[in-house]
Write a protein that holds these residues in place. Sequence first.
Motif, PDB file in Angstrom:
ATOM      1  N   HIS A   1       0.640  -1.331   0.338  1.00 50.33           N
ATOM      2  CA  HIS A   1      -0.327   0.283  -0.167  1.00 50.33           C
ATOM      3  C   HIS A   1       0.823   0.809  -0.425  1.00 50.33           C
ATOM      4  O   HIS A   1       0.376   2.528  -0.793  1.00 50.33           O
ATOM      5  CB  HIS A   1      -0.742  -0.074   1.138  1.00 50.33           C
ATOM      6  N   GLY A   2       2.030   1.258   0.587  1.00 50.41           N
ATOM      7  CA  GLY A   2       2.752   2.164   0.755  1.00 50.41           C
ATOM      8  C   GLY A   2       4.345   2.389  -0.375  1.00 50.41           C
ATOM      9  O   GLY A   2       4.716   3.316  -0.255  1.00 50.41           O
ATOM     10  N   ASP A   3       4.189   1.703  -1.037  1.00 51.37           N
ATOM     11  CA  ASP A   3       4.849   1.702  -2.217  1.00 51.37           C
ATOM     12  C   ASP A   3       5.053   2.468  -3.380  1.00 51.37           C
ATOM     13  O   ASP A   3       4.006   2.734  -3.756  1.00 51.37           O
ATOM     14  CB  ASP A   3       4.724  -0.188  -3.923  1.00 51.37           C
ATOM     15  N   GLU A   4       6.237   2.807  -3.557  1.00 51.61           N
ATOM     16  CA  GLU A   4       5.723   4.646  -4.416  1.00 51.61           C
ATOM     17  C   GLU A   4       7.047   4.568  -5.220  1.00 51.61           C
ATOM     18  O   GLU A   4       7.760   6.008  -5.600  1.00 51.61           O
ATOM     19  CB  GLU A   4       6.603   6.032  -3.161  1.00 51.61           C
ATOM     20  N   ILE A   5       6.591   2.636  -5.991  1.00 52.83           N
ATOM     21  CA  ILE A   5       7.916   2.801  -7.475  1.00 52.83           C
ATOM     22  C   ILE A   5       7.072   3.134  -8.250  1.00 52.83           C
ATOM     23  O   ILE A   5       6.241   2.763  -8.980  1.00 52.83           O
ATOM     24  CB  ILE A   5       8.679   1.542  -7.281  1.00 52.83           C
ATOM     25  N   ASP A   6       7.186   4.549  -9.795  1.00 49.33           N
ATOM     26  CA  ASP A   6       6.856   4.337 -10.399  1.00 49.33           C
ATOM     27  C   ASP A   6       6.963   4.663 -11.748  1.00 49.33           C
ATOM     28  O   ASP A   6       8.090   4.616 -12.436  1.00 49.33           O
ATOM     29  CB  ASP A   6       6.685   6.522 -10.417  1.00 49.33           C
ATOM     30  N   ILE A   7       6.786   2.737 -11.278  1.00 47.28           N
ATOM     31  CA  ILE A   7       7.721   2.534 -13.465  1.00 47.28           C
ATOM     32  C   ILE A   7       6.945   2.964 -14.564  1.00 47.28           C
ATOM     33  O   ILE A   7       8.130   2.621 -15.536  1.00 47.28           O
ATOM     34  CB  ILE A   7       7.053   0.729 -12.915  1.00 47.28           C
ATOM     35  N   SER A   8       5.772   3.820 -14.788  1.00 46.60           N
ATOM     36  CA  SER A   8       5.844   4.790 -15.815  1.00 46.60           C
ATOM     37  C   SER A   8       6.880   5.857 -16.080  1.00 46.60           C
ATOM     38  O   SER A   8       7.148   5.940 -17.055  1.00 46.60           O
ATOM     39  CB  SER A   8       4.175   4.646 -15.424  1.00 46.60           C
ATOM     40  N   ALA A   9       7.948   5.438 -15.161  1.00 47.59           N
ATOM     41  CA  ALA A   9       9.022   6.901 -14.933  1.00 47.59           C
ATOM     42  C   ALA A   9       9.772   6.380 -15.427  1.00 47.59           C
ATOM     43  O   ALA A   9      10.861   7.383 -15.781  1.00 47.59           O
ATOM     44  CB  ALA A   9       8.536   7.592 -14.025  1.00 47.59           C
ATOM     45  N   VAL A  10      10.374   5.314 -15.603  1.00 45.88           N
ATOM     46  CA  VAL A  10      11.997   4.763 -15.401  1.00 45.88           C
ATOM     47  C   VAL A  10      12.684   5.169 -16.968  1.00 45.88           C
ATOM     48  O   VAL A  10      13.518   5.621 -16.893  1.00 45.88           O
ATOM     49  CB  VAL A  10      12.021   3.436 -15.407  1.00 45.88           C
TER      50      VAL A  10
ATOM     51  N   THR B   1       1.747   5.976  -8.962  1.00 45.86           N
ATOM     52  CA  THR B   1       1.834   5.142  -7.897  1.00 45.86           C
ATOM     53  C   THR B   1       1.732   4.530  -6.981  1.00 45.86           C
ATOM     54  O   THR B   1       0.408   4.714  -7.179  1.00 45.86           O
ATOM     55  CB  THR B   1       3.349   5.775  -6.923  1.00 45.86           C
ATOM     56  N   ILE B   2       1.302   3.009  -6.573  1.00 45.48           N
ATOM     57  CA  ILE B   2       0.425   3.108  -5.486  1.00 45.48           C
ATOM     58  C   ILE B   2       0.288   3.453  -5.033  1.00 45.48           C
ATOM     59  O   ILE B   2      -1.413   3.804  -4.644  1.00 45.48           O
ATOM     60  CB  ILE B   2       0.792   1.020  -5.059  1.00 45.48           C
ATOM     61  N   ASN B   3       1.182   3.929  -4.192  1.00 41.99           N
ATOM     62  CA  ASN B   3       0.797   4.956  -2.784  1.00 41.99           C
ATOM     63  C   ASN B   3       0.649   6.214  -3.483  1.00 41.99           C
ATOM     64  O   ASN B   3       1.537   7.492  -3.599  1.00 41.99           O
ATOM     65  CB  ASN B   3       1.458   5.519  -1.740  1.00 41.99           C
ATOM     66  N   VAL B   4      -1.034   6.376  -4.184  1.00 44.61           N
ATOM     67  CA  VAL B   4      -0.870   7.323  -5.208  1.00 44.61           C
ATOM     68  C   VAL B   4      -0.921   8.752  -4.911  1.00 44.61           C
ATOM     69  O   VAL B   4      -1.783   9.327  -3.614  1.00 44.61           O
ATOM     70  CB  VAL B   4      -2.262   7.611  -6.547  1.00 44.61           C
ATOM     71  N   ALA B   5      -0.477   9.824  -5.816  1.00 46.15           N
ATOM     72  CA  ALA B   5      -0.801  11.361  -5.152  1.00 46.15           C
ATOM     73  C   ALA B   5      -1.067  11.516  -6.298  1.00 46.15           C
ATOM     74  O   ALA B   5      -0.310  11.750  -7.615  1.00 46.15           O
ATOM     75  CB  ALA B   5       0.511  11.681  -4.318  1.00 46.15           C
ATOM     76  N   SER B   6      -1.461  13.061  -6.629  1.00 44.81           N
ATOM     77  CA  SER B   6      -1.725  14.120  -7.509  1.00 44.81           C
ATOM     78  C   SER B   6      -2.484  14.857  -7.240  1.00 44.81           C
ATOM     79  O   SER B   6      -3.156  14.745  -6.818  1.00 44.81           O
ATOM     80  CB  SER B   6      -3.209  13.103  -8.387  1.00 44.81           C
ATOM     81  N   GLY B   7      -2.050  16.054  -8.368  1.00 51.79           N
ATOM     82  CA  GLY B   7      -3.023  17.642  -7.561  1.00 51.79           C
ATOM     83  C   GLY B   7      -2.187  18.325  -8.213  1.00 51.79           C
ATOM     84  O   GLY B   7      -2.657  18.803 -10.147  1.00 51.79           O
ATOM     85  N   ARG B   8      -2.205  19.537  -8.306  1.00 57.08           N
ATOM     86  CA  ARG B   8      -1.861  20.269  -8.863  1.00 57.08           C
ATOM     87  C   ARG B   8      -0.832  21.327  -8.610  1.00 57.08           C
ATOM     88  O   ARG B   8       0.020  20.963  -7.050  1.00 57.08           O
ATOM     89  CB  ARG B   8      -3.352  21.537  -8.182  1.00 57.08           C
TER      90      ARG B   8
END
Length: 816
Positions: A556-565, A727-734
Amino acid sequence: MNSSSGGHPILIRFGLFVFLPIIVLLLMSAWYIGQSLPKSTGESYVTGLTNSVKVSRDEDGIVYINAETNEDAYFALGYAHAQDRMWQLEFQRRIVQGRLSEVFGTDTVPYDAWMRTLGLDRAAKSSWEVLSPNAKASLTSYAAGINAWLEAKPQLPVEFEVLGITPEKWTEYDSLAWIKVFALNLSGNLSVELANSLSINKMSEEQRSQIYGDYPKGAPVTVSYLKQHSIDSLTALLQNNLNIEKNLKIGGKYVGSNAWVISGEHTANGAPLLANDPHLGLQLPSPWYVASLKGSTLNVTGMTLVGLPVVIFGRNEQVAWGGTNMMADTQDLYVEQLNPSNSSEYKYEGEWIQFETRTELVDVKAEFPESLRYPLEPVKVEVKTSVNGPIITGVNGAIDQPVALKWTALMPKDTSYESFFKANYAKNWDEFKHAFSFHVAPALNIVYADQDNNIAYIGIGKIPKRNHGNGQLPSPGWLESHQWKGFIPFEEMPSSLNPESGYLINANNKVADENYAYFISNDWAHPARAERIEQLIVEKIASGQKVDIDYTKRMHGDEIDISAVRLAKYLSGFKGETESQKDAIERLQNWSGNMAQDSIGATVFYMWVRNLREALFKDTFTSSWGEDEKQAILQSELELIEYGEVLTAIEQSPQDWCKPDGDCRSLILSSLDSATEQISKLVGGNSNDWQWGRLQKTTYEHSVFSRVNLLDIIFNREISNGGAPNTINVASGRFDKSEGFQQIFGASFRQIISMGKVEKRHLYMNSTGQSGNILSDHYDDMIKPFQEVKYFKLEKPSQTNHLLTLLPEINGGGKK
């Protein structure tokens, strides 16, 4: 001489006569408002109960309801919701009824006009007619519980005092209407279709394909039905939707979720393990309320939506379930053809048909100071409806080319509430699956586990079958060939029971492959979250180890963004020309895609790509919509462009995007300069201080006071955070140039359930706290542990100091 006796008598008297009364007044006000905190001990006699009910609370304010009948349990939940979230209930009701302007004035008239046009409260009344007697009884009991609390004339939360309003009685329709708003929150295709419509005639086919994906054949012909003034109206509507997303937390690109379930074959205790974290616009209080309800046959625990008496995601003693947004396309725009001789008629299947019309009056509060101003005339909203749905272009004024919204949630006789009501009582997969055959909207992915070690997945909700196109662009409303042709049969919805892999995952990714017989959507989330979840599960299984609750917490807390690599690797291959460029690129070269709070590489990558997107695409978008268009629309569309599309634009079409001469290297390095300059302004010029958590803050905004100076400091909450949209521990905003990244979308709760035959373990964490009352200890006590991905046990305490007994009171005020 005693100097203290001589002092300053004038100052002393001034203090006694001025400051002391102010201090006393503040203390009295604090005491008065403090009476709005819920009574949690002793006894309360209330009208509407059949028998006594025990309502206990644990140290985190979570309620555990023990009743002799199911209806009394629902009554007690309504009572508890009113105790802790009465302002939220009132605010939600005003949203759905289009009555915000009665309190907030002219600023909210566009929101009210939109809701009046949709007519969600009207649609809710048709839903009531088709519910079972037991489902109706649950809603009636819940409403009675809210109203019983109001009838006791308690001290209301501070929002009511400041705004000078009194809540009306709650009705069953208010609950059913909030399901419609829940569906609206998870139905994002309208905004996608609007954006497609506004760009299709302004970009080359190759440019559109790179940004939005491939369009169906014939799409430009469909859009040619739209005249320029219709496009202008749709632009205004898109802007209004973005404002609703920002201010009311309804809708948005990143409204999704994570959910997975693992068979006992792969778990440490041999019991199936289910995890879920729905992603919504972040607000304070959370839309969720944690509760446990026990009645004569009801025994359910988990997450309730404020305004509804059922557990939406949770468990009973036999089964557990969680859900995600299916991202299904359940909304279509239809361009209607007006009769040139009679504007009250439109063409449908070769005939001229009268619009259904009604006039809505929106009462509007005068600006401050209200007592010194003339009352404002109510705003008239003329609502027209065709066979395809409400005419939504009329929201922004009269127009001679109507565009209608067709949406499954507006269909009559919606039994969606029935589905969740029945699911709360399900004892096995067959009963559970049957419960959701009643579901209409929103379209959801449901993951399932039971005590017999079965795991399953099923897609639920009405998804239209189309003869023409796939709903990405407006269709001609007068042609029968473009109408919906029924819905995907429930028996043919995507589903899986006990797959060979031993696990099931959904993170708003595509739910069925190309062999599936029906079209569901083109608006899937990027698969990175689903891929990362599967990667972590497979790695654990392949190592010969079992998945346990602690490992699930880490997931749940994972913050690896494999789309960015891939894009990060490409950018880190550039050679910097200045010391600042070289330093930033070096930070990126050793970066693994980890968007953790302490990551400096994350800061460099995210800021660089943000500026690179603007450099590549901003001119095209600006020339498409004009310099005078709202920046929010532009920024919203830029944020839709994924990392892979950025890389494709650079590598495959530099002449289209790297203006003016196709030199991408110069543009890329200048974007890096802009990024490092912005970072330096926010956190300083030393790159050792560029941790991602210093630039990104999670913001929980109060529904009203978040936009009021000084009060926003009191009612809003902010905390540093990691994570990213993929990321699984998602964060999005402005992004704010003076504040940095403000995360306003993310997980709204987390839940982990182990469904053993004998032992059941249920862990949770809400995003803010159990209470909506600013004076409560539980207003914000979960924000920090939520950020740290910690969990509380959801189990009734053996002993508690907070036990309230609700007792029935007969008519006339006597005790029963």
